[in-house]
Scaffold this active site. Structure first.
Site, PDB file in Angstrom:
ATOM      1  N   LYS A  59       0.829  -1.203   0.000  1.00 18.64           N
ATOM      2  CA  LYS A  59       0.000   0.000   0.000  1.00 18.64           C
ATOM      3  C   LYS A  59       0.865   1.256   0.000  1.00 18.64           C
ATOM      4  O   LYS A  59       0.620   2.201   0.734  1.00 18.64           O
ATOM      5  CB  LYS A  59      -0.919  -0.013   1.213  1.00 18.64           C
ATOM      6  CG  LYS A  59      -1.878  -1.186   1.207  1.00 18.64           C
ATOM      7  CD  LYS A  59      -2.895  -1.085   2.315  1.00 18.64           C
ATOM      8  CE  LYS A  59      -3.821  -2.252   2.437  1.00 18.64           C
ATOM      9  NZ  LYS A  59      -4.161  -2.971   1.273  1.00 18.64           N
ATOM     10  N   CYS A  60       1.848   1.255  -0.858  1.00 21.90           N
ATOM     11  CA  CYS A  60       2.831   2.335  -0.936  1.00 21.90           C
ATOM     12  C   CYS A  60       2.702   3.043  -2.283  1.00 21.90           C
ATOM     13  O   CYS A  60       2.256   2.446  -3.262  1.00 21.90           O
ATOM     14  CB  CYS A  60       4.237   1.731  -0.788  1.00 21.90           C
ATOM     15  SG  CYS A  60       5.611   2.867  -1.039  1.00 21.90           S
ATOM     16  N   GLY A  61       3.098   4.294  -2.337  1.00 29.30           N
ATOM     17  CA  GLY A  61       3.097   5.014  -3.598  1.00 29.30           C
ATOM     18  C   GLY A  61       4.021   4.403  -4.642  1.00 29.30           C
ATOM     19  O   GLY A  61       3.897   4.687  -5.830  1.00 29.30           O
ATOM     20  N   THR A  63       4.338   0.996  -4.905  1.00 29.42           N
ATOM     21  CA  THR A  63       3.914  -0.398  -5.104  1.00 29.42           C
ATOM     22  C   THR A  63       3.864  -0.762  -6.585  1.00 29.42           C
ATOM     23  O   THR A  63       4.146  -1.905  -6.949  1.00 29.42           O
ATOM     24  CB  THR A  63       2.550  -0.643  -4.427  1.00 29.42           C
ATOM     25  OG1 THR A  63       2.692  -0.369  -3.023  1.00 29.42           O
ATOM     26  CG2 THR A  63       2.082  -2.072  -4.604  1.00 29.42           C
TER      27      THR A  63
END
Length: 184
Positions: A59-61, A63
């Site tokens: 859930k990372c920018g 990803t």
């Protein structure tokens, strides 16, 4: 006489440096770590190979980089590239899921086929020994040892030399370095 002494000194230094290198290289991959499946993976299987090691999060920018990592793996695995993914929840709690959830997410959304390991810490007292060694081998900007964010990348060549890349470095930007490492 002087030439003989110089030769002995050079031989000693060469042997010492090789021994030091061998100890470090063996130390880096002298570990067993669990895969997302729960099976233990002996990292010594990666000694002498070109290995890209990445701390990941679902859930990372960054990803979306899973897609680029998988593309690199598909393009270069036959030539000897290995990519190892290590989920981490230390940055904004962006990897809260259990191992099964992480595996499902990676497969369903990005078709990840490279080895993914169980969630680890990359910083602090509980940092995985692999990451402790990587951070010493390839410090960040201005010599910092901490991992700054998800998708920090470490490229280890066949000789055990390590290069660190920022999370903002897209996987496709590593192609030239990977190709050079594969030739070495």
């Amino acid at each position: 006489m002087r030439l003989c002494n110089l030769h002995i000194l050079l031989l000693y230094c060469t042997q010492y440096n090789l021994a030091k290198y061998d100890r470090w290289f063996m130390s880096l991959f002298n570990k067993e770590m669990p895969l997302l499946s729960g099976a233990k993976q002996d990292l010594s299987e990666y000694e002498g190979k070109v290995v890209l090691i990445v701390n990941t999060a679902s859930k990372c920018g960054f990803t979306y980089q899973y897609e680029g990592l998988e593309a690199l793996y598909e393009e270069y695995k036959a030539q000897g590239l290995e990519i190892l993914g290590f989920p981490c929840n230390q940055f904004g709690e962006q990897e809260k899921g259990a191992d099964g959830e992480i595996a499902s997410f990676c497969q369903k959304n990005y078709g990840v086929s490279f080895p993914m390991f169980s969630k680890i810490d990359v910083n602090g007292d509980n940092a995985a020994p692999l990451y402790q060694e990587l951070k010493v081998s390839a410090p960040g900007i201005m010599g910092t040892k901490k991992i700054k964010w998800n998708f920090t990348k470490f490229l280890v060549n066949k000789q055990g030399n390590v290069v660190r890349y920022a999370p903002t470095t897209k996987p496709e930007a590593l192609k030239a370095d990977i190709e050079q490492a594969l030739m070495g």
